[in-house]
Structures are given as C-alpha cells and as structure tokens.
Design an enzyme around this catalytic site. Structure first.
Site, PDB file in Angstrom:
ATOM      1  N   CYS A 134     -17.990   5.677  10.592  1.00  0.00           N
ATOM      2  CA  CYS A 134     -18.674   6.969  10.440  1.00  0.00           C
ATOM      3  C   CYS A 134     -20.188   6.878  10.655  1.00  0.00           C
ATOM      4  O   CYS A 134     -20.738   7.691  11.394  1.00  0.00           O
ATOM      5  CB  CYS A 134     -18.364   7.592   9.092  1.00  0.00           C
ATOM      6  SG  CYS A 134     -17.120   6.757   8.142  1.00  0.00           S
ATOM      7  N   ARG A 147     -13.837  -6.186   6.508  1.00  0.00           N
ATOM      8  CA  ARG A 147     -14.235  -6.169   5.092  1.00  0.00           C
ATOM      9  C   ARG A 147     -13.960  -7.533   4.486  1.00  0.00           C
ATOM     10  O   ARG A 147     -12.906  -8.127   4.732  1.00  0.00           O
ATOM     11  CB  ARG A 147     -13.470  -5.067   4.338  1.00  0.00           C
ATOM     12  CG  ARG A 147     -13.938  -3.683   4.780  1.00  0.00           C
ATOM     13  CD  ARG A 147     -13.283  -2.538   4.041  1.00  0.00           C
ATOM     14  NE  ARG A 147     -13.540  -1.288   4.774  1.00  0.00           N
ATOM     15  CZ  ARG A 147     -12.943  -0.133   4.542  1.00  0.00           C
ATOM     16  NH1 ARG A 147     -12.055  -0.038   3.580  1.00  0.00           N
ATOM     17  NH2 ARG A 147     -13.239   0.945   5.270  1.00  0.00           N
ATOM     18  N   GLN A 186      -9.001   0.830  12.875  1.00  0.00           N
ATOM     19  CA  GLN A 186      -8.821   2.225  12.466  1.00  0.00           C
ATOM     20  C   GLN A 186      -8.631   3.076  13.706  1.00  0.00           C
ATOM     21  O   GLN A 186      -9.363   2.911  14.681  1.00  0.00           O
ATOM     22  CB  GLN A 186     -10.057   2.707  11.708  1.00  0.00           C
ATOM     23  CG  GLN A 186     -10.118   2.180  10.288  1.00  0.00           C
ATOM     24  CD  GLN A 186     -11.292   2.753   9.522  1.00  0.00           C
ATOM     25  OE1 GLN A 186     -12.318   3.110  10.097  1.00  0.00           O
ATOM     26  NE2 GLN A 186     -11.154   2.832   8.221  1.00  0.00           N
TER      27      GLN A 186
HETATM   28 ZN   LIG Z   1     -15.232   8.110   8.649  1.00  0.00          ZN
END
Ligand SMILES: [Zn+2]
Length: 409
Positions: free
Chosen positions: A104, A133, A151
């Site tokens: 993001c 992560r 993702q």
């Molecule tokens: Zn996001």
C-alpha cells in the site's frame, strides 16, 4: 497442525512434495518456499483468473520495487507499528532500507504522481507481488505461514461517495472467485475495539463513519455476517471473507479494507467539482490474500486432485505398446497445440503401472491407445475421479476436455 486422519492425508506439505509443486531449501532458509515449474503454473493460473475478473472492473496493473527507504514507512505509520517484523537492509552509504511487508505505501506514491480530477477517479491499481515479514521460525508452517509470500494485491483510490460501489464490485469478484472452488463464504465485519483506541490510527469519528459504511454494504447485500471487534487493520475497518472448505474447516481468505488514514498521512487528494482539493479514501482489495496461504488451503481442500483447469498436467497419453507410440505422440501433440497441458508416458513399463502413476499424480484425464484406437484414430478415455468415458474420436475427446477447462468444472 493436522488433527483428523483426513487432514493428515490431505496435508499440503506432503502433497506439495508428492505432486512436485514447491520445495524448501536449507540453504535458502526456512519460511521461503521455492516454486517448481508445476507449482508456478498453478500460481499463475490462479493469479490470471483473478486478473481476468478484475479487468472487467477497470483495474490496471502496476509494478513496484521490493525495497524502500524507511521514510515511506515512517510516513505510513508502519515503522512504528511493525518495525520488528521488517527485514532491514543497510546500504553501503549507511542508509536504512526495508523489504516491503505490504504494498500500500508504495502504491500511494504511484497515485501521488499527479493531481487528479474527480472525473479521473477511481484509480484502481492491481499488483501481484511478493512481500516479506520476519516471522519467528517457530511460527512458520509450510505455505500457511511463510517469510516470503505473494499478495494478489489491489488498491482503489476514490472519493468517499464512491466507496460503496467499489466495495460491491470487489465483492462480486470475491464471490465469483470462491464459488468456482465450491467454498461457502461468511463475512466478518472487522472493526476497531473502542476500548483500545491506541491500537488504531486516526480520528475516532472517521472510524465510526467508515464502519457505518461497511455495515450498510453488508445489509444491502443481505449477507450473513459476524462481528469481529478489535479485528480491524490499524488504519481502517475491513470486511473479511471466511471460507468453509471440504473438510469443514473455516479460513479467512479475501479481505476488503477501507482506509481513511493512509490518504491522510500521504496527503492524497483529488480536485472536486468546486475546484477544491478533496481528501480521498483508499480501499485495499486482495482476493486470494497471500497466494501461498491460499494454496495451502486449496491443496488440502482438493486433497491435491485439482480440477482440470488448474491441474499442472491435464492429460496423460498412454500407448499400450511400442507400436502404438507413433499415434500416441500425434495425439499428445494435437492436445498441446490446442493449449492443453498434455504429456506422453511411453516408458517401458506395463500399462497398469503407468495408469497408476498417472492417478498418483492426480492427472484428470488418461488417454489409452492400443490397436483398436490406432485403427480408428481414436482414444480410450478415462477420468481420474469418474472412471471410463469410453472410446472417443480425437475431436470429441478434445471437445470434452476443452469444455471442462472452460467451465472450470
Ligand atoms: Zn493495502
């Protein structure tokens, strides 16, 4: 951890090895899956399916680097909240960078490249990309919990008045996607815990209005929901989709998140009808979430027996003897030419053994070729789950398989 006998049989780590989908290497490190050609095909097929659905709703693909200066995460607030989970890199000039744990903040900088008119909104950016992560080794678990995961991410930059419509569009994609696999979906309204305001960034009144919008959307949809107080992301409330698999287990899968916070922190605006700068909102919309985690669920859901559109090898052609080999090669070639993932197994082994091997690899269609088939230019067709489909002409067998692929059945 597997608990029932069926779960043990379906364990995705064992199936991943047996079906040659992914591996782990001690040299590369734990929690870092490596994808074989078959596993990569499976990932790409799923990702492309999501993309085909997104494309219809005006999404555009974007691409970003996997690292960033710490400044980006200081602005987004991730440095404060998640710095222990970040993989950090110091450059030779002594600057501190981090591997991205999410996309993001990077995407906000693509939006921020120009001043947008409200007429140009929503901007919808899709990007399937790996995130990292620093999970503790004790918590790693096959594909279900990894240090590197992909993702199938998307972010919508829009006005507050457009939120509802955009949410409903993403919801359509989620429904179509999960229905294809036979998952039953339930929705969790993941809201902030008003008793712990320190855990959730930003103004409480804005949170309340965001939560109201989400509740309204689920009411309009007439959806089955449960409340998840305290389950919100730190930057905004979300709709989490829970899927029930073939073994009756429930998984959190897709999520749609409303974010009124990051646009504030990055000062994201558009120019409205009055010619004034207006604060926009951001929607986070992953369909599979993490492809790795989704595959850990999907492999176990199917026990490795993927439907034909997903199967890495869709058809195996089996000549009974050496004299049938020529025609079998032609058949395999014909299928390959028609974009079907067909393989030939003409190994010097009894037919029964090669049929069993095809079934162990969970290949959906087996085509056997003997004297009669060579003579009539046909194939003896069998499906992995439903058994014999009789003798079929080449064009008919092709048609049956093409239809099953197109129907995703
Ligand atoms: Zn996001």
């Amino acid at each position: 951890m597997p608990t029932t006998a069926e779960e043990k049989i379906n364990d995705h780590k064992r199936l991943g090895r047996e079906l040659d989908l992914f591996v782990f290497s001690d040299l590369v490190g734990s929690g870092l899956p490596l994808w074989t050609p078959k596993g990569t095909l499976l990932r790409d097929t799923l990702d492309d399916f999501v993309w085909q659905l997104r494309k219809q709703y005006g999404y555009q693909k974007v691409e970003i680097p996997h690292i960033t200066k710490r400044d980006l995460y200081e602005t987004s607030g991730h440095w404060d909240k998640f710095q222990d989970d970040l993989f950090k890199i110091t450059t030779r000039e002594g600057d501190l960078f981090a591997l991205k744990p999410m996309n993001c903040p990077h995407h906000t900088q693509i939006y921020a490249r120009k001043l947008w008119s409200y007429r140009e909104l929503p901007q919808r950016y899709a990007n399937s990309t790996m995130c990292y992560r620093d999970e503790q080794t004790g918590e790693l678990n096959g594909l279900a919990r990894t240090r590197a995961f992909t993702q199938d991410d998307a972010h919508v930059f829009c006005r507050e008045t457009e939120v509802k419509e955009e949410f409903l569009k993403i919801w359509e994609i989620v429904e179509t996607f999960y229905k294809t696999f036979g998952f039953h979906l339930k929705i969790r309204l993941s809201f902030r815990d008003p008793k712990q305001p320190e855990k959730f960034l930003g103004d409480q009144a804005r949170w309340q209005s965001a939560e109201n919008i989400l509740r309204e959307i689920t009411r309009d949809k007439g959806a089955e929901t449960v409340d998840g107080i305290g389950e919100a992301a730190f930057y905004g409330p979300k709709l989490d989709f829970m899927a029930k698999d073939n073994l009756g287990r429930e998984w959190q899968v897709a999520t749609i998140q409303l974010d009124m916070n990051m646009p504030e922190r990055f000062d994201l605006t558009c120019v409205n009808e009055k010619g004034e700068k207006e604060r926009i909102v951001m929607i986070h919309a992953a369909i599979m979430g993490s492809i790795e985690r989704f595959l850990s669920v999907l492999i176990e859901h199917y026990g490795g027996s993927f439907p034909v559109w997903l199967a890495p090898v869709q058809v195996i052609v089996l000549p009974i003897g050496e004299k049938h080999r020529n025609f079998a090669e032609k058949v395999a070639y014909l299928f390959q030419e028609n974009n079907i993932r067909a393989e030939l197994n003409a190994d010097n082994e009894p037919l029964g053994k090669r049929v069993r091997s095809g079934k162990t690899q969970k290949i959906p269609y087996l085509l056997v070729i003997g004297d009669k088939e060579v003579e009539t230019q046909s194939v003896s067709m069998e499906h992995r789950d439903t058994g014999s489909l009789g003798t079929q002409t080449l064009s008919k067998s092709l048609e049956i398989i093409q239809k099953a692929i197109a129907d995703k059945s």
